[in-house]
Design an enzyme around this catalytic site. Structure first.
Site, PDB file in Angstrom:
ATOM      1  N   LEU A  96      21.745   4.075  16.615  1.00 56.35           N
ATOM      2  CA  LEU A  96      21.938   2.872  17.431  1.00 56.35           C
ATOM      3  C   LEU A  96      21.622   1.632  16.612  1.00 56.35           C
ATOM      4  O   LEU A  96      20.727   1.632  15.775  1.00 56.35           O
ATOM      5  CB  LEU A  96      20.990   2.896  18.635  1.00 56.35           C
ATOM      6  CG  LEU A  96      21.243   3.958  19.702  1.00 56.35           C
ATOM      7  CD1 LEU A  96      20.065   4.048  20.658  1.00 56.35           C
ATOM      8  CD2 LEU A  96      22.514   3.613  20.473  1.00 56.35           C
ATOM      9  N   GLU A 129      17.215   2.380  29.663  1.00 55.05           N
ATOM     10  CA  GLU A 129      16.238   3.474  29.769  1.00 55.05           C
ATOM     11  C   GLU A 129      15.394   3.492  28.507  1.00 55.05           C
ATOM     12  O   GLU A 129      15.801   2.946  27.478  1.00 55.05           O
ATOM     13  CB  GLU A 129      16.953   4.811  29.947  1.00 55.05           C
ATOM     14  CG  GLU A 129      17.787   5.183  28.734  1.00 55.05           C
ATOM     15  CD  GLU A 129      18.546   6.503  28.896  1.00 55.05           C
ATOM     16  OE1 GLU A 129      18.121   7.340  29.698  1.00 55.05           O
ATOM     17  OE2 GLU A 129      19.553   6.657  28.190  1.00 55.05           O
ATOM     18  N   LYS A 131      13.638   4.271  24.988  1.00 54.10           N
ATOM     19  CA  LYS A 131      14.046   4.943  23.758  1.00 54.10           C
ATOM     20  C   LYS A 131      12.891   5.876  23.386  1.00 54.10           C
ATOM     21  O   LYS A 131      11.798   5.418  23.063  1.00 54.10           O
ATOM     22  CB  LYS A 131      14.293   3.916  22.653  1.00 54.10           C
ATOM     23  CG  LYS A 131      14.768   4.550  21.371  1.00 54.10           C
ATOM     24  CD  LYS A 131      15.262   3.483  20.411  1.00 54.10           C
ATOM     25  CE  LYS A 131      15.909   4.076  19.175  1.00 54.10           C
ATOM     26  NZ  LYS A 131      15.007   4.878  18.372  1.00 54.10           N
ATOM     27  N   TYR A 239      19.919  12.348  27.489  1.00 59.23           N
ATOM     28  CA  TYR A 239      20.389  10.983  27.723  1.00 59.23           C
ATOM     29  C   TYR A 239      21.841  10.755  27.311  1.00 59.23           C
ATOM     30  O   TYR A 239      22.357   9.656  27.402  1.00 59.23           O
ATOM     31  CB  TYR A 239      19.493   9.957  27.017  1.00 59.23           C
ATOM     32  CG  TYR A 239      19.243  10.244  25.547  1.00 59.23           C
ATOM     33  CD1 TYR A 239      20.276  10.194  24.632  1.00 59.23           C
ATOM     34  CD2 TYR A 239      17.972  10.559  25.090  1.00 59.23           C
ATOM     35  CE1 TYR A 239      20.057  10.466  23.299  1.00 59.23           C
ATOM     36  CE2 TYR A 239      17.740  10.826  23.752  1.00 59.23           C
ATOM     37  CZ  TYR A 239      18.792  10.784  22.858  1.00 59.23           C
ATOM     38  OH  TYR A 239      18.575  11.058  21.533  1.00 59.23           O
ATOM     39  N   LYS A 327      14.077  -2.971  20.517  1.00 62.09           N
ATOM     40  CA  LYS A 327      12.828  -2.370  20.034  1.00 62.09           C
ATOM     41  C   LYS A 327      11.604  -3.147  20.524  1.00 62.09           C
ATOM     42  O   LYS A 327      11.659  -4.358  20.721  1.00 62.09           O
ATOM     43  CB  LYS A 327      12.818  -2.346  18.487  1.00 62.09           C
ATOM     44  CG  LYS A 327      13.998  -1.616  17.855  1.00 62.09           C
ATOM     45  CD  LYS A 327      14.050  -0.144  18.179  1.00 62.09           C
ATOM     46  CE  LYS A 327      13.051   0.669  17.412  1.00 62.09           C
ATOM     47  NZ  LYS A 327      13.458   1.032  16.065  1.00 62.09           N
ATOM     48  N   CYS A 432      10.939  -6.439 -18.070  1.00 60.73           N
ATOM     49  CA  CYS A 432      11.022  -5.192 -17.312  1.00 60.73           C
ATOM     50  C   CYS A 432       9.860  -4.287 -17.728  1.00 60.73           C
ATOM     51  O   CYS A 432       9.710  -3.994 -18.912  1.00 60.73           O
ATOM     52  CB  CYS A 432      12.352  -4.507 -17.590  1.00 60.73           C
ATOM     53  SG  CYS A 432      12.438  -2.862 -16.873  1.00 60.73           S
ATOM     54  N   CYS A 435      11.555  -1.026 -19.583  1.00 62.76           N
ATOM     55  CA  CYS A 435      12.253  -0.999 -20.868  1.00 62.76           C
ATOM     56  C   CYS A 435      11.941  -2.221 -21.724  1.00 62.76           C
ATOM     57  O   CYS A 435      12.400  -2.313 -22.866  1.00 62.76           O
ATOM     58  CB  CYS A 435      13.766  -0.873 -20.664  1.00 62.76           C
ATOM     59  SG  CYS A 435      14.532  -2.351 -19.984  1.00 62.76           S
ATOM     60  N   CYS A 450      16.033  -6.804 -14.266  1.00 64.05           N
ATOM     61  CA  CYS A 450      15.994  -6.328 -15.645  1.00 64.05           C
ATOM     62  C   CYS A 450      17.392  -6.452 -16.227  1.00 64.05           C
ATOM     63  O   CYS A 450      18.379  -6.103 -15.583  1.00 64.05           O
ATOM     64  CB  CYS A 450      15.545  -4.872 -15.642  1.00 64.05           C
ATOM     65  SG  CYS A 450      15.981  -3.997 -17.141  1.00 64.05           S
ATOM     66  N   CYS A 456      18.135   0.748 -19.799  1.00 66.25           N
ATOM     67  CA  CYS A 456      16.883   0.817 -19.041  1.00 66.25           C
ATOM     68  C   CYS A 456      16.776   2.188 -18.365  1.00 66.25           C
ATOM     69  O   CYS A 456      17.571   2.529 -17.497  1.00 66.25           O
ATOM     70  CB  CYS A 456      16.821  -0.295 -17.996  1.00 66.25           C
ATOM     71  SG  CYS A 456      15.308  -0.209 -17.005  1.00 66.25           S
TER      72      CYS A 456
HETATM   73  S1  IVH Z   1      21.689   7.091  23.053  1.00 64.57           S
HETATM   74  C1  IVH Z   1      25.664   7.337  20.241  1.00 64.57           C
HETATM   75  N1  IVH Z   1      19.466   6.993  24.358  1.00 64.57           N
HETATM   76  O1  IVH Z   1      17.483   6.971  19.117  1.00 64.57           O
HETATM   77  C2  IVH Z   1      24.172   7.270  20.204  1.00 64.57           C
HETATM   78  N2  IVH Z   1      19.350   7.503  22.041  1.00 64.57           N
HETATM   79  O2  IVH Z   1      17.984   5.120  16.922  1.00 64.57           O
HETATM   80  C3  IVH Z   1      23.593   7.789  21.465  1.00 64.57           C
HETATM   81  N3  IVH Z   1      17.099   7.946  21.224  1.00 64.57           N
HETATM   82  O3  IVH Z   1      19.766   8.970  17.393  1.00 64.57           O
HETATM   83  C4  IVH Z   1      22.131   7.657  21.476  1.00 64.57           C
HETATM   84  N4  IVH Z   1      16.058   7.685  23.139  1.00 64.57           N
HETATM   85  O4  IVH Z   1      17.848  10.127  18.683  1.00 64.57           O
HETATM   86  C5  IVH Z   1      20.032   7.193  23.166  1.00 64.57           C
HETATM   87  N5  IVH Z   1      17.581   6.935  25.679  1.00 64.57           N
HETATM   88  C6  IVH Z   1      18.143   7.122  24.500  1.00 64.57           C
HETATM   89  C7  IVH Z   1      17.381   7.455  23.352  1.00 64.57           C
HETATM   90  C8  IVH Z   1      18.026   7.631  22.143  1.00 64.57           C
HETATM   91  C9  IVH Z   1      15.917   7.974  21.876  1.00 64.57           C
HETATM   92  C10 IVH Z   1      17.264   8.186  19.788  1.00 64.57           C
HETATM   93  C11 IVH Z   1      18.410   9.067  19.395  1.00 64.57           C
HETATM   94  C12 IVH Z   1      19.255   8.239  18.452  1.00 64.57           C
HETATM   95  C13 IVH Z   1      18.251   7.241  17.980  1.00 64.57           C
HETATM   96  C14 IVH Z   1      18.920   5.974  17.470  1.00 64.57           C
END
Ligand code: IVH
Length: 720
Positions: A96, A129, A131, A239, A327, A432, A435, A450, A456
């Site tokens: 993502l 939702e 992560k 998910y 994040k 460097c 080297c 360098c 090198c």
């Molecule tokens: S959706 C097409 N939903 O985060 C991608 N990913 O940084 C679909 N992850 O590889 C991913 N919680 O392993 C999705 N609620 C969530 C998630 C989630 C954790 C992870 C997943 C992905 C990674 C990306």
């Protein structure tokens, strides 16, 4: 007719029948492994293979003394990564894009509307939702039975961990109401409580303890012995999904509800949101709930709810356009800076690294952090403005470490009140350290480099390490350590030499098999692994060249556009014929056909093109790439795309498109292996002209280039 034993239930097999059945299964499974690994042509389905494997294991469990020396349950090799069967994902497992603040979220929402041609005010519904901070897993159900569970791996090929996944209590072995084919994707994680208990137990038994629940979950899932996994309580949240034989629903929310109905655990914190304000409000709620959750989360994922819109938005090379991960802010900790080291990278950049007294930041022990460049150490940014209130960083200082997700930790602040007496300002080396060549900083560049080039050692070795790394040639048995060693022996100076290792080996006084740590078997295995990589995906080859600014995503974008190396090389050489490349002449250059072609590619910008062109313009570099190419068979991007009627074709869209936006048309064409260009020339294969098409359509007619309207195009690619 197969012997009776083959059809019998394991429980009712006699000793003799079990012995015969184990012999038969060993033969079948070894043959299947051979077909899969050596010929790259599996002779049976994953499900079929798994059921044979499980039958073999069940019989062995019942008659442990009958277990054969060549038992298929004893996988080859020592390292776990060699021990799992590889699985090609039917649909890649992507990652993502990240958003770090509200403006990134607003930008995401804007880009969704723009791509879809929607107005600023048209509502887009999203789901939000948590992560989950674990590792992703794909569960493939065939006729309702778990046929294969695979880790993400490199996104295209993962590892088969089926027996291990079956020990997870949230992973059902059977789903009664499932469609014929159902691939469920989600995250494996470990709860805080189980993590603490596991570490306490490991500590008591003198075993390895884990730095955080994510590492514990990964280490537990990737066990060759599923009994170990079974003793480590793992959990799973669903998910997403991969291949399905019938659509699950019309919306993301509906699909998740279906997964819930199938008996899977889904996040209780999922919410349907209208627009960014709603998304951010839900983000805040989840951020507040974070401390009360018994598992780690590192952000909130937003996804466009309408699956029809998701399909139209599609994917970039490594991430979907319809989702983003917002994040949580970074975590901070204070520690002592013991020393500043300089690392020389493959492009010659001198990178200062902070060696720290180890400190835990958000559950991870950090002992190195990046210091970026000399200005950063001195307390200035690229524009010469003060950062950290102008405080410089010195060895011995008490420093604040900043860690955000998987990003490399950095030194964010200095506590001047704790500065030791006599601490001297850091003096950045002008030579460097590897080297001894002058290290030059060009005007406008934050980085000192360098100038040693190929002489090198550090640059050459880093280039080679990059060449064999995971996203590039990924040669089994040839890692950073071996590359250093072979380079030191004078065996491998550049990538092409890797492919000459075997041939030259027989002429050497000391052969590889006689080198410490090697033997006949491992040497032959390495030569075989190298031979196997002579056939290489185009994007891996490109990424492997180690050209500055050419990352994995850009390599995929370029590969998809050019389809093969000769046209890309020709375009780069064409672009290099244009006058000197600097900012003043750049505007003029953008208009030249070669530059235009590069810059029309989604995900490819001026900085990358400049770097690519500069590399191809250097005689020594070009010759080195040419020597390499001689050993390779470069495989065009996507076998599926090359089957499409437009694969490899150069296409121009002009005029107004009614059923999709220009971006959407371009992305769709590129995903089918076509190259989309902005101008018509003799090299154009097809022009798609909507109402109002003018000079481009005329030029196409003059040149006799095939032209069709939007409906014709949709019919051609099967989207009508
Ligand atoms: S959706 C097409 N939903 O985060 C991608 N990913 O940084 C679909 N992850 O590889 C991913 N919680 O392993 C999705 N609620 C969530 C998630 C989630 C954790 C992870 C997943 C992905 C990674 C990306």
């Amino acid at each position: 007719m197969p012997p009776k034993a083959q059809m019998k239930d394991v429980a009712s097999l006699s000793r003799e029948e079990a012995r015969a059945e184990l012999a038969r299964l060993a033969k079948l499974l070894h043959a299947a492994d051979k077909a899969y690994h050596q010929a790259d042509a599996p002779d049976r389905s994953d499900a079929d293979y798994d059921s044979l494997k499980r039958r073999n294991m069940d019989i062995e469990r019942r008659y442990p003394d009958l277990k054969r020396d060549d038992s298929p349950s004893e996988k080859v090799g020592a390292a776990p990564s060699e021990g799992f069967r590889k699985v090609r994902h039917s649909i890649p497992m992507l990652s993502l894009e990240n958003a770090f603040d509200e403006s990134d979220v607003a930008e995401f929402d804007r880009s969704v509307r723009k791509f879809l041609g929607m107005s600023e005010t048209a509502p887009v519904a999203y789901v939000a939702e948590p992560k989950i901070d674990g590792l992703s897993l794909s569960l493939r159900y065939e006729d309702g039975l778990l046929a294969c569970a695979a880790t993400r791996g490199d996104g295209t090929i993962g590892e088969d961990v089926t027996p291990n996944a079956l020990t997870i209590r949230d992973v059902p072995e059977r789903i009664r109401s499932a469609p014929k084919l159902l691939e469920i994707r989600g995250e494996v994680y470990m709860s805080h409580e189980d993590f603490a208990a596991l570490n306490a137990r490991q500590d008591e038994e003198g075993g390895k303890t884990f730095a955080n629940p994510r590492n514990a979950a990964a280490g537990s899932l990737r066990q060759l012995d599923s009994r170990i996994t079974a003793s480590r309580p793992l959990r799973f949240f669903a998910y997403a999904w991969g291949s399905v034989s019938e659509a699950l629903a019309g919306t993301q929310e509906g699909a998740i509800n279906r997964l819930k109905d199938f008996g899977l655990a889904t996040s209780p914190l999922l919410a349907l949101c209208d627009g960014i304000a709603d998304l951010v409000a839900h983000y805040r709620r989840i951020e507040e709930a974070r401390a009360t959750l018994d598992y780690d989360i590192d952000g909130v994922v937003y996804k466009v709810n309408d699956l029809g819109l998701q399909a139209r938005l599609g994917f970039r090379s490594t991430t979907p356009r319809w989702a983003i991960a917002h994040k949580f802010p970074a975590e901070l900790a204070w520690t002592r800076l013991e020393a500043v080291d300089i690392q020389v990278g493959r492009t010659g950049a001198l990178s200062p690294v902070a060696r720290l007294r180890p400190v835990t930041v958000g559950g991870v022990v950090v002992s190195n952090a990046t210091l970026h460049n000399e200005d950063y150490i001195a307390g200035r940014d690229a524009g010469g403005n003060e950062i950290r209130g102008g405080k410089d960083i010195r060895a011995g200082d008490r420093v604040q470490i900043y860690r955000a997700g998987d990003v490399i930790p950095k030194v964010a602040d200095v506590d001047l009140s704790k500065r030791p007496k006599g601490a001297m300002p850091y003096e950045f080396p002008k030579k460097c350290p590897e080297c001894g060549s002058p290290a030059i900083r060009e005007e406008g560049d934050a980085v000192r480099r360098c100038t040693g080039g190929l002489i090198c050692r550090a640059q050459a070795v880093e280039k080679l390490k990059h060449f064999v790394s995971r996203g590039a040639f990924d040669i089994e048995g040839l890692g950073a350590k071996q590359v250093e060693d072979f380079h030191g022996r004078g065996w491998v100076a550049e990538p092409a030499d890797i492919f000459l290792l075997e041939e030259r080996d027989s002429e050497r006084e000391k052969r590889l098999k006689d080198v410490d740590g090697w033997g006949e078997r491992s040497a032959n295995k390495l030569f075989a692994a190298i031979r196997e990589r002579r056939r290489i995906d185009f994007h891996r080859f490109l990424f492997g060249l180690g050209i500055r600014h050419l990352g994995e995503a850009a390599a995929k974008d370029l590969a998809r556009h050019f389809n093969d190396w000769p046209p890309l090389a020709a375009a780069a050489i064409d672009a290099a014929r244009e006058p000197a490349i600097d900012d003043a002449t750049q505007a003029a250059l953008d208009g030249s056909p070669a530059w235009k072609e590069f810059l029309s590619i989604d995900g490819v910008g001026r900085t990358l093109v400049r770097s690519l062109v500069l590399t191809m313009d250097q005689e020594a570099e070009r010759a080195s790439v040419e020597r390499l190419v001689k050993h390779l068979e470069i495989v065009p991007p996507d076998a599926r795309a090359s089957d499409s009627p437009v694969a490899g074709k150069a296409i121009v869209f002009t005029g107004t498109l009614v059923r999709m936006t220009r971006n959407e048309a371009k992305a769709r064409a590129e995903s089918l292996g076509a190259r989309v260009s902005g101008s018509v020339s003799a090299k154009t294969d097809l022009v798609v002209a909507g109402p109002g098409a003018g000079s481009k359509a005329r030029k196409a007619a003059e040149l006799g280039v095939e032209t069709m309207d939007e409906d014709g195009w949709l019919a051609l690619i099967g989207d009508a």
